[in-house]
Design a protein around this motif. Structure first.
Motif, PDB file in Angstrom:
ATOM      1  N   CYS A 206     -42.296  89.028 157.194  1.00 10.20           N
ATOM      2  CA  CYS A 206     -41.548  88.509 158.355  1.00 10.20           C
ATOM      3  C   CYS A 206     -40.082  88.894 158.286  1.00 10.20           C
ATOM      4  O   CYS A 206     -39.526  89.199 157.223  1.00 10.20           O
ATOM      5  N   ARG A 207     -39.472  88.838 159.469  1.00  5.13           N
ATOM      6  CA  ARG A 207     -38.012  88.837 159.577  1.00  5.13           C
ATOM      7  C   ARG A 207     -37.628  87.632 160.427  1.00  5.13           C
ATOM      8  O   ARG A 207     -38.291  87.330 161.426  1.00  5.13           O
ATOM      9  N   PHE A 208     -36.558  86.969 159.998  1.00  7.85           N
ATOM     10  CA  PHE A 208     -36.095  85.770 160.676  1.00  7.85           C
ATOM     11  C   PHE A 208     -34.713  86.039 161.272  1.00  7.85           C
ATOM     12  O   PHE A 208     -33.791  86.474 160.572  1.00  7.85           O
ATOM     13  N   PHE A 209     -34.597  85.788 162.552  1.00  8.98           N
ATOM     14  CA  PHE A 209     -33.319  85.966 163.257  1.00  8.98           C
ATOM     15  C   PHE A 209     -32.704  84.578 163.441  1.00  8.98           C
ATOM     16  O   PHE A 209     -33.290  83.716 164.099  1.00  8.98           O
ATOM     17  N   LEU A 210     -31.553  84.378 162.825  1.00 11.27           N
ATOM     18  CA  LEU A 210     -30.944  83.055 162.736  1.00 11.27           C
ATOM     19  C   LEU A 210     -29.901  82.871 163.838  1.00 11.27           C
ATOM     20  O   LEU A 210     -28.826  83.470 163.799  1.00 11.27           O
ATOM     21  N   ALA A 211     -30.253  82.064 164.823  1.00 14.44           N
ATOM     22  CA  ALA A 211     -29.380  81.860 165.987  1.00 14.44           C
ATOM     23  C   ALA A 211     -28.608  80.572 165.827  1.00 14.44           C
ATOM     24  O   ALA A 211     -29.193  79.484 165.730  1.00 14.44           O
ATOM     25  N   THR A 212     -27.307  80.693 165.807  1.00 15.22           N
ATOM     26  CA  THR A 212     -26.444  79.515 165.672  1.00 15.22           C
ATOM     27  C   THR A 212     -25.047  79.867 166.133  1.00 15.22           C
ATOM     28  O   THR A 212     -24.710  81.038 166.325  1.00 15.22           O
ATOM     29  N   GLY A 213     -24.238  78.841 166.332  1.00 12.03           N
ATOM     30  CA  GLY A 213     -22.855  79.050 166.734  1.00 12.03           C
ATOM     31  C   GLY A 213     -21.918  79.016 165.549  1.00 12.03           C
ATOM     32  O   GLY A 213     -22.331  79.151 164.386  1.00 12.03           O
ATOM     33  N   LYS A 214     -20.654  78.803 165.839  1.00 11.77           N
ATOM     34  CA  LYS A 214     -19.629  78.801 164.799  1.00 11.77           C
ATOM     35  C   LYS A 214     -19.229  77.385 164.363  1.00 11.77           C
ATOM     36  O   LYS A 214     -18.292  77.221 163.581  1.00 11.77           O
ATOM     37  N   ASN A 215     -19.946  76.380 164.855  1.00 10.02           N
ATOM     38  CA  ASN A 215     -19.685  75.013 164.430  1.00 10.02           C
ATOM     39  C   ASN A 215     -19.788  74.912 162.901  1.00 10.02           C
ATOM     40  O   ASN A 215     -20.660  75.515 162.280  1.00 10.02           O
ATOM     41  N   TYR A 216     -18.910  74.100 162.293  1.00 10.15           N
ATOM     42  CA  TYR A 216     -18.830  74.016 160.826  1.00 10.15           C
ATOM     43  C   TYR A 216     -20.169  73.619 160.213  1.00 10.15           C
ATOM     44  O   TYR A 216     -20.639  74.251 159.255  1.00 10.15           O
ATOM     45  N   GLU A 217     -20.803  72.586 160.744  1.00  9.39           N
ATOM     46  CA  GLU A 217     -22.084  72.122 160.196  1.00  9.39           C
ATOM     47  C   GLU A 217     -23.179  73.164 160.376  1.00  9.39           C
ATOM     48  O   GLU A 217     -24.043  73.335 159.501  1.00  9.39           O
ATOM     49  N   GLU A 218     -23.176  73.848 161.513  1.00 13.32           N
ATOM     50  CA  GLU A 218     -24.166  74.894 161.738  1.00 13.32           C
ATOM     51  C   GLU A 218     -23.977  76.047 160.760  1.00 13.32           C
ATOM     52  O   GLU A 218     -24.951  76.646 160.276  1.00 13.32           O
ATOM     53  N   GLN A 219     -22.720  76.355 160.456  1.00 10.64           N
ATOM     54  CA  GLN A 219     -22.439  77.427 159.503  1.00 10.64           C
ATOM     55  C   GLN A 219     -22.907  77.065 158.095  1.00 10.64           C
ATOM     56  O   GLN A 219     -23.364  77.937 157.340  1.00 10.64           O
ATOM     57  N   ILE A 220     -22.819  75.789 157.739  1.00 13.11           N
ATOM     58  CA  ILE A 220     -23.317  75.353 156.434  1.00 13.11           C
ATOM     59  C   ILE A 220     -24.826  75.582 156.333  1.00 13.11           C
ATOM     60  O   ILE A 220     -25.337  76.104 155.332  1.00 13.11           O
ATOM     61  N   ILE A 221     -25.552  75.204 157.403  1.00 10.42           N
ATOM     62  CA  ILE A 221     -27.004  75.413 157.431  1.00 10.42           C
ATOM     63  C   ILE A 221     -27.320  76.903 157.343  1.00 10.42           C
ATOM     64  O   ILE A 221     -28.198  77.330 156.580  1.00 10.42           O
ATOM     65  N   LEU A 222     -26.600  77.702 158.119  1.00 12.06           N
ATOM     66  CA  LEU A 222     -26.800  79.148 158.124  1.00 12.06           C
ATOM     67  C   LEU A 222     -26.590  79.734 156.726  1.00 12.06           C
ATOM     68  O   LEU A 222     -27.420  80.521 156.232  1.00 12.06           O
ATOM     69  N   LYS A 223     -25.494  79.359 156.072  1.00 18.25           N
ATOM     70  CA  LYS A 223     -25.169  79.934 154.759  1.00 18.25           C
ATOM     71  C   LYS A 223     -26.171  79.518 153.692  1.00 18.25           C
ATOM     72  O   LYS A 223     -26.484  80.293 152.779  1.00 18.25           O
TER      73      LYS A 223
END
Length: 326
Positions: A206-223
């Motif tokens: 699989c490949r996963f495309f991670l869609a999120t904004g620049k919100n601080y909490e969203e960036q923590i989840i992304l990282k």
């Protein structure tokens, strides 16, 4: 279908978010088909409609309502109403459909010299259901029965470009993960997504495309996801605009999304979308046949105040995904 310009029609949808605007699209399309004309929209900037409806064939112009409660914008207050009247007059609309009960918009339509005005009953704002009220409105006015899913169109060439630029392969499962959300109670923890990723990778490349904004909490989840053992299977999309993200979403085989704009967009583009409904009414995650909602363990119904983001079960997400793919 090719829509002819038989008349100029404006629809007013002044709710705030992406989801609110997407939910209204079947009613806009039905009007377009009835009058054989594309429909112009007056929507709030926060709807971001100009970023995802620019190729949708039943949409004409997208006019942005510059109005909110925090700033003195162009369309705020009395003088803002005058500005909006001035802005609308130059388009010479033949009809206007106002999907609210506001006297303000009724007067603006009249002073804009729009000949035919169709609107919800005035001064009946309370308990207006986001889906049932517009259905009844158009059934009563034009005997239209509307049960279709929202549709958003995208140019095929843009999709082909995304496939080429991102080396998207047919022998891999391409999955959109919508990690964001309009508030912290709607953002499912990274650990839940990581558990789902691990289960899927055990059975399929699989490949996963991670869609999120620049919100601080969203960036923590992304990282957390990018820095995990599965980071090499993930492609972050947070540096892209919604407009740039659309063709990538269209390339995906399935989506797993929080109650976020990306979930609404994904389903409206025809992608089967698992919606993770932790803290919002279920109707925001099941109004389309392309949506497959998951609610928190231990509850029979979800709404504002459920606060169930830690009780969204990764096993259930995986099981639903397998059923969809089979």
């Amino acid at each position: 279908k090719d829509y002819k310009y038989h008349m100029k029609i404006l629809a007013v949808q002044n709710r705030m978010g992406i989801g609110d605007t997407v939910i209204f699209l079947p009613y806009i399309k039905a009007l377009s088909e009835k009058f054989n004309s594309p429909i112009s929209l007056l929507v709030k900037k926060s709807s971001k409609a100009d970023q995802y409806l620019y190729h949708t064939n039943y949409i004409d112009k997208i006019l942005l309502l510059e109005r909110d409660k925090k700033n003195n914008n162009r369309h705020d207050g009395f003088f803002g109403s005058l500005n909006l009247i001035k802005d609308l007059r130059k388009y010479n609309f033949d009809k206007i459909f106002i999907f609210n009960s506001s006297i303000r918009y009724n007067l603006i339509a009249r002073f804009s010299k729009i000949p035919e005005i169709f609107q919800y009953p005035l001064l009946q704002k309370n308990k207006q259901h986001i889906i049932e009220t517009p259905k009844k409105f158009l059934k009563d006015k034009f005997d239209l029965i509307i049960n279709q899913d929202p549709e958003i169109h995208i140019n095929d060439e843009l999709v082909k470009n995304s496939i080429r630029d991102l080396s998207i392969k047919n022998n891999e499962l391409n999955i959109l993960l919508g990690l964001g959300g309009s508030g912290p109670t709607k953002r499912i923890p990274a650990e839940t997504f990581l558990a789902v990723i691990e289960k899927i990778l055990n059975i399929k490349k699989c490949r996963f495309f991670l869609a999120t904004g620049k919100n601080y909490e969203e960036q923590i989840i992304l990282k957390k996801i990018l820095n995990s053992n599965f980071g090499n299977c993930c492609v972050p999309l947070d540096d892209l605009s919604i407009k740039e993200t659309l063709p990538i979403i269209k390339c995906c085989d399935i989506s797993i999304c929080n109650d976020t704009g990306f979930g609404h967009l994904s389903a409206a583009m025809g992608i089967k979308t698992i919606t993770l409904m932790a803290d919002a009414p279920l109707m925001y995650g099941n109004y389309s046949s392309k949506m497959f909602p998951i609610i928190p363990d231990g509850v029979d119904m979800v709404s504002h105040g459920t606060k169930g983001k830690d009780k969204i079960n990764a096993n259930k997400i995986f099981e639903v995904m397998i059923k969809i793919l089979n």
